[in-house]
Design an enzyme around this catalytic site. Structure first.
Site, PDB file in Angstrom:
ATOM      1  N   THR A  55      16.613  -9.088 -12.089  1.00  0.00           N
ATOM      2  CA  THR A  55      15.241  -9.490 -12.987  1.00  0.00           C
ATOM      3  C   THR A  55      14.800  -8.322 -13.927  1.00  0.00           C
ATOM      4  OG1 THR A  55      13.440  -8.671 -11.495  1.00  0.00           O
ATOM      5  CG2 THR A  55      14.462 -10.975 -10.819  1.00  0.00           C
TER       6      THR A  55
ATOM      7  N   THR B 113       3.936  -5.156   2.577  1.00  0.00           N
ATOM      8  CA  THR B 113       2.721  -4.451   1.825  1.00  0.00           C
ATOM      9  C   THR B 113       1.643  -4.210   2.573  1.00  0.00           C
ATOM     10  OG1 THR B 113       1.344  -4.616  -0.206  1.00  0.00           O
ATOM     11  CG2 THR B 113       2.353  -6.566   0.633  1.00  0.00           C
ATOM     12  N   ASP B 114       0.503  -3.478   2.303  1.00  0.00           N
ATOM     13  CA  ASP B 114      -0.725  -3.534   3.054  1.00  0.00           C
ATOM     14  C   ASP B 114      -1.558  -4.626   2.409  1.00  0.00           C
ATOM     15  OD1 ASP B 114      -0.825  -2.402   0.322  1.00  0.00           O
ATOM     16  OD2 ASP B 114      -2.221  -0.629   0.997  1.00  0.00           O
ATOM     17  N   GLU B 115      -1.192  -5.395   1.252  1.00  0.00           N
ATOM     18  CA  GLU B 115      -1.884  -6.205   0.804  1.00  0.00           C
ATOM     19  C   GLU B 115      -1.948  -7.583   1.400  1.00  0.00           C
ATOM     20  OE1 GLU B 115      -1.752  -7.024  -3.504  1.00  0.00           O
ATOM     21  OE2 GLU B 115      -1.414  -4.736  -3.960  1.00  0.00           O
TER      22      GLU B 115
ATOM     23  N   TYR C 171       0.634 -13.144  -5.066  1.00  0.00           N
ATOM     24  CA  TYR C 171       1.612 -11.909  -4.539  1.00  0.00           C
ATOM     25  C   TYR C 171       1.407 -11.778  -3.100  1.00  0.00           C
ATOM     26  CZ  TYR C 171       3.348  -7.306  -3.597  1.00  0.00           C
ATOM     27  OH  TYR C 171       4.246  -6.555  -2.632  1.00  0.00           O
TER      28      TYR C 171
ATOM     29  N   GLU D 252       9.441 -10.415  -5.986  1.00  0.00           N
ATOM     30  CA  GLU D 252       8.431 -10.411  -7.110  1.00  0.00           C
ATOM     31  C   GLU D 252       7.308  -9.602  -6.737  1.00  0.00           C
ATOM     32  OE1 GLU D 252       8.742 -11.401 -10.191  1.00  0.00           O
ATOM     33  OE2 GLU D 252      10.778 -12.273 -10.152  1.00  0.00           O
TER      34      GLU D 252
ATOM     35  N   THR E  83      10.726 -16.524  -4.860  1.00  0.00           N
ATOM     36  CA  THR E  83      11.631 -15.286  -4.292  1.00  0.00           C
ATOM     37  C   THR E  83      11.177 -14.782  -2.874  1.00  0.00           C
ATOM     38  OG1 THR E  83      12.274 -14.880  -6.520  1.00  0.00           O
ATOM     39  CG2 THR E  83      12.037 -13.133  -4.948  1.00  0.00           C
TER      40      THR E  83
ATOM     41  N   LYS F 177       3.803 -12.445   0.210  1.00  0.00           N
ATOM     42  CA  LYS F 177       4.282 -11.620   1.252  1.00  0.00           C
ATOM     43  C   LYS F 177       3.640 -11.740   2.605  1.00  0.00           C
ATOM     44  CE  LYS F 177       6.389  -8.355   0.260  1.00  0.00           C
ATOM     45  NZ  LYS F 177       7.864  -7.900   0.213  1.00  0.00           N
TER      46      LYS F 177
HETATM   47  P1  NAD Z   1      10.374  -3.858  -7.923  1.00  0.00           P
HETATM   48  O1  NAD Z   1       9.555  -5.212  -8.594  1.00  0.00           O
HETATM   49  O2  NAD Z   1      10.380  -2.770  -8.732  1.00  0.00           O
HETATM   50  O3  NAD Z   1      11.732  -4.484  -7.634  1.00  0.00           O
HETATM   51  C1  NAD Z   1      12.256  -5.721  -7.158  1.00  0.00           C
HETATM   52  C2  NAD Z   1      13.656  -5.632  -7.157  1.00  0.00           C
HETATM   53  O4  NAD Z   1      13.906  -7.001  -6.673  1.00  0.00           O
HETATM   54  C3  NAD Z   1      14.095  -5.777  -8.559  1.00  0.00           C
HETATM   55  O5  NAD Z   1      15.381  -4.941  -8.475  1.00  0.00           O
HETATM   56  C4  NAD Z   1      14.581  -7.192  -8.826  1.00  0.00           C
HETATM   57  O6  NAD Z   1      15.876  -7.516  -9.582  1.00  0.00           O
HETATM   58  C5  NAD Z   1      15.082  -7.555  -7.264  1.00  0.00           C
HETATM   59  N1  NAD Z   1      14.879  -9.231  -7.162  1.00  0.00           N
HETATM   60  C6  NAD Z   1      13.718 -10.123  -7.583  1.00  0.00           C
HETATM   61  N2  NAD Z   1      14.104 -11.162  -7.059  1.00  0.00           N
HETATM   62  C7  NAD Z   1      15.247 -11.331  -6.745  1.00  0.00           C
HETATM   63  C8  NAD Z   1      15.937 -12.304  -6.093  1.00  0.00           C
HETATM   64  N3  NAD Z   1      15.466 -13.480  -6.235  1.00  0.00           N
HETATM   65  N4  NAD Z   1      17.423 -12.128  -5.875  1.00  0.00           N
HETATM   66  C9  NAD Z   1      17.700 -10.797  -5.441  1.00  0.00           C
HETATM   67  N5  NAD Z   1      16.926  -9.803  -6.127  1.00  0.00           N
HETATM   68  C10 NAD Z   1      15.895  -9.986  -6.696  1.00  0.00           C
HETATM   69  O7  NAD Z   1       9.396  -3.969  -6.908  1.00  0.00           O
HETATM   70  P2  NAD Z   1       9.052  -2.608  -6.012  1.00  0.00           P
HETATM   71  O8  NAD Z   1       7.954  -2.261  -6.247  1.00  0.00           O
HETATM   72  O9  NAD Z   1      10.300  -1.550  -5.689  1.00  0.00           O
HETATM   73  O10 NAD Z   1       9.092  -3.323  -4.216  1.00  0.00           O
HETATM   74  C11 NAD Z   1       9.987  -3.355  -3.456  1.00  0.00           C
HETATM   75  C12 NAD Z   1       9.531  -4.153  -2.036  1.00  0.00           C
HETATM   76  O11 NAD Z   1       8.397  -3.265  -1.588  1.00  0.00           O
HETATM   77  C13 NAD Z   1       8.758  -5.516  -2.507  1.00  0.00           C
HETATM   78  O12 NAD Z   1       9.102  -6.191  -1.355  1.00  0.00           O
HETATM   79  C14 NAD Z   1       7.497  -5.011  -2.413  1.00  0.00           C
HETATM   80  O13 NAD Z   1       6.399  -6.172  -2.017  1.00  0.00           O
HETATM   81  C15 NAD Z   1       7.485  -3.979  -1.499  1.00  0.00           C
HETATM   82  N6  NAD Z   1       6.176  -3.033  -1.572  1.00  0.00           N
HETATM   83  C16 NAD Z   1       6.008  -2.573  -2.774  1.00  0.00           C
HETATM   84  C17 NAD Z   1       5.079  -1.376  -2.857  1.00  0.00           C
HETATM   85  C18 NAD Z   1       4.827  -0.943  -4.238  1.00  0.00           C
HETATM   86  O14 NAD Z   1       3.730   0.055  -4.293  1.00  0.00           O
HETATM   87  N7  NAD Z   1       5.524  -0.936  -5.421  1.00  0.00           N
HETATM   88  C19 NAD Z   1       4.192  -1.003  -1.722  1.00  0.00           C
HETATM   89  C20 NAD Z   1       4.280  -1.775  -0.688  1.00  0.00           C
HETATM   90  C21 NAD Z   1       5.608  -2.511  -0.667  1.00  0.00           C
HETATM   91  O1  DAU Z   2      -0.844  -1.750  -2.145  1.00  0.00           O
HETATM   92  C1  DAU Z   2       0.676  -2.202  -2.087  1.00  0.00           C
HETATM   93  C2  DAU Z   2       0.896  -2.874  -3.605  1.00  0.00           C
HETATM   94  O2  DAU Z   2       0.546  -1.949  -4.473  1.00  0.00           O
HETATM   95  C3  DAU Z   2       2.418  -3.409  -3.573  1.00  0.00           C
HETATM   96  O3  DAU Z   2       2.339  -4.426  -2.681  1.00  0.00           O
HETATM   97  C4  DAU Z   2       2.425  -4.083  -4.824  1.00  0.00           C
HETATM   98  O4  DAU Z   2       3.730  -4.478  -5.233  1.00  0.00           O
HETATM   99  C5  DAU Z   2       2.411  -3.071  -6.014  1.00  0.00           C
HETATM  100  O5  DAU Z   2       2.307  -3.684  -7.326  1.00  0.00           O
HETATM  101  C6  DAU Z   2       1.000  -2.417  -5.688  1.00  0.00           C
HETATM  102  O6  DAU Z   2      -0.168  -3.306  -6.188  1.00  0.00           O
HETATM  103  P1  DAU Z   2      -1.477  -2.928  -7.079  1.00  0.00           P
HETATM  104  O7  DAU Z   2      -1.965  -4.237  -7.606  1.00  0.00           O
HETATM  105  O8  DAU Z   2      -2.409  -2.090  -6.182  1.00  0.00           O
HETATM  106  O9  DAU Z   2      -0.786  -2.168  -8.131  1.00  0.00           O
HETATM  107  P2  DAU Z   2      -1.223  -1.979  -9.735  1.00  0.00           P
HETATM  108  O10 DAU Z   2      -0.392  -0.727 -10.176  1.00  0.00           O
HETATM  109  O11 DAU Z   2      -0.696  -3.100 -10.402  1.00  0.00           O
HETATM  110  O12 DAU Z   2      -2.719  -1.616  -9.838  1.00  0.00           O
HETATM  111  C7  DAU Z   2      -3.133  -0.588  -9.151  1.00  0.00           C
HETATM  112  C8  DAU Z   2      -4.738  -0.503  -9.404  1.00  0.00           C
HETATM  113  O13 DAU Z   2      -4.875  -0.336 -10.885  1.00  0.00           O
HETATM  114  C9  DAU Z   2      -5.355  -1.877  -9.140  1.00  0.00           C
HETATM  115  O14 DAU Z   2      -6.658  -1.596  -8.554  1.00  0.00           O
HETATM  116  C10 DAU Z   2      -5.428  -2.778 -10.465  1.00  0.00           C
HETATM  117  C11 DAU Z   2      -5.842  -1.610 -11.535  1.00  0.00           C
HETATM  118  N1  DAU Z   2      -5.057  -1.466 -12.772  1.00  0.00           N
HETATM  119  C12 DAU Z   2      -3.665  -2.199 -12.874  1.00  0.00           C
HETATM  120  C13 DAU Z   2      -3.113  -2.109 -14.161  1.00  0.00           C
HETATM  121  C14 DAU Z   2      -1.626  -2.551 -14.267  1.00  0.00           C
HETATM  122  C15 DAU Z   2      -5.601  -1.481 -13.835  1.00  0.00           C
HETATM  123  O15 DAU Z   2      -6.865  -0.694 -13.843  1.00  0.00           O
HETATM  124  N2  DAU Z   2      -5.190  -1.359 -15.031  1.00  0.00           N
HETATM  125  C16 DAU Z   2      -3.834  -1.873 -15.416  1.00  0.00           C
HETATM  126  O16 DAU Z   2      -3.306  -1.869 -16.519  1.00  0.00           O
END
Ligand code: NAD
Ligand code: DAU
Length: 350
Positions: free
Chosen positions: A37, A131-133, A156, A85, A101, A160
């Site tokens: 994606t 996720t902790d969310e 989201y 996603e 997804t 999850k």
């Molecule tokens: P990301 O959005 O960077 O990556 C998601 C990946 O999944 C991408 O490579 C995308 O191409 C793939 N994908 C999406 N839909 C798909 C589908 N239908 N089939 C196959 N592949 C698909 O996400 P991330 O931030 O690396 O998060 C990875 C996992 O960890 C997620 O499950 C998210 O909920 C979890 N998570 C993320 C965070 C964070 O801070 N980013 C924290 C805690 C948990």
């Molecule tokens: O807690 C784990 C989660 O952390 C993961 O499960 C999610 O996949 C990941 O995206 C992340 O979620 P958040 O919503 O916390 O992350 P984000 O980076 O979008 O935002 C972090 C904080 O910053 C949140 O309080 C919103 C704020 N924010 C975010 C953006 C993009 C801003 O103030 N300005 C911005 O432009």
């Protein structure tokens, strides 16, 4: 465990997990299953793509026929499931993609595991990365433990939470060996610049306004992505079947304090006068349903499996900024095209 499908391996966290497993376990075969994606990027794995124990397969986890065929052809021993996603703001504009997804895709994978691993469950493992969310929002005090009741607020986190419930249901109903981890906010290299830290780095670098939602008082618990990948490694190998572990950084920051720290680092790195980058901070309309505070109690993971975060935040943030400044081409590639349209839609009317 010899053959592992890692879903979402071309994304931010997935690419760090793939790298860790491919380089740490040369006797494992790692299949990166990702449908690329906007968030998936094979450039995230350039350094390991030629390793003999690594393979990329392009495919969609919501496509049941394709996933069934993949399990038939590959006979995987385990799945580490990260494909999702992942961006809260996108889930507010377009919730249905998150249901497809995150919920349907997870159930499709669980169905394949159920069918292909039947009668041999203990020899296989389904690791669901969450996720902790799912726990909702905290007030000024307290922390999320593994016992905290689920209370998701965004589309989201609701998707999850639903996927976590399905994973537990497949463990309890069919006996599949499952583990779940719920992690706090990650940061580090290869983070897509729709998320706060890489978006702010990119904007500060380009002298563009840095959008801070509301008053910037929301609190997140930041963890270096390589520490998350190490936690996944430990839990994958050592957790008992059916277990859940929280993963976090013991590292809470108000958004505004984090952004000010980032501005100071960027001033230094870019040779700007002190205070110059902070002038870009712009308070914008708050996120709908914005969770006030997340904080993870990761005591269980430390007590049972000995995992702790390794890096101080200031050091990790410096390393992250250095990576973005050294990888101009990566940043250019992911912020051209569709990203511009996304940015307009998210931020011009805020
Ligand atoms: P990301 O959005 O960077 O990556 C998601 C990946 O999944 C991408 O490579 C995308 O191409 C793939 N994908 C999406 N839909 C798909 C589908 N239908 N089939 C196959 N592949 C698909 O996400 P991330 O931030 O690396 O998060 C990875 C996992 O960890 C997620 O499950 C998210 O909920 C979890 N998570 C993320 C965070 C964070 O801070 N980013 C924290 C805690 C948990
Ligand atoms: O807690 C784990 C989660 O952390 C993961 O499960 C999610 O996949 C990941 O995206 C992340 O979620 P958040 O919503 O916390 O992350 P984000 O980076 O979008 O935002 C972090 C904080 O910053 C949140 O309080 C919103 C704020 N924010 C975010 C953006 C993009 C801003 O103030 N300005 C911005 O432009």
């Amino acid at each position: 465990m010899k053959k592992i499908i890692i879903t979402g391996g071309a994304g931010f966290i997935g690419s760090h997990v793939v790298r860790r497993f491919v380089t740490t376990y040369p006797d494992y075969q790692i299949i990166n299953l990702d449908n690329l994606t906007y968030a998936g990027n094979l450039a995230n794995l350039r350094d390991v793509e030629d390793r003999p124990n690594y393979r990329f397969v392009k495919g969609d986890i919501t496509d049941a026929q394709f996933i069934d065929g993949l399990f038939t052809a590959e006979q995987p021993d385990a799945v580490i499931h990260l494909a999702a996603e992942s961006h809260v703001d996108r889930s507010i504009s377009n919730p249905i993609d998150f249901v497809l997804t995150n919920v349907v895709g997870t159930v499709v994978l669980l169905n394949a595991a159920r069918k292909h691993w039947q009668g041999a469950y203990p020899a296989h493992r389904f690791y669901h990365v969450s996720t902790d969310e799912v726990y909702g929002a905290l007030g000024d005090t307290g922390m999320f433990t593994e016992e905290t009741k689920y209370d998701p607020h965004s589309p989201y986190s609701a998707s999850k939470a639903s996927s976590d419930h399905f994973v537990r249901a497949y463990h309890d109903t069919y006996g599949i060996d499952t583990v779940i981890s719920n992690c706090s906010n990650n940061y580090g290299s290869h983070h897509f610049p729709e998320k706060l830290i890489p978006l702010a780095i990119n904007n500060i670098k380009g002298n563009k306004p840095v959008p801070v939602y509301g008053k910037g008082e929301n609190v997140r618990d930041w963890l270096w992505v390589e520490d998350h990948a190490r936690a996944i490694d430990v839990i994958f190998h050592k957790a008992a079947s059916g277990e859940t572990y929280n993963i976090g950084g013991h590292n809470e920051w108000k958004n505004i304090d984090l952004i000010r720290l980032l501005c100071n680092i960027m001033d230094r790195k870019l040779g700007r006068a002190a205070g110059e980058s902070a002038k870009l901070i712009t308070f914008v309309k708050d996120r709908a349903g914005h969770d006030l505070r997340y904080a993870i109690d990761a005591t269980k993971l430390k007590r049972d499996l000995g995992w702790e975060p390794s890096l101080q935040f200031e050091e990790g943030l410096e390393k992250t900024v250095d990576w973005y400044l050294a990888n101009e081409e990566w940043l250019q590639d992911v912020t051209s095209g569709h990203y511009q349209q996304y940015y307009e839609e998210q931020y011009t009317s805020r």
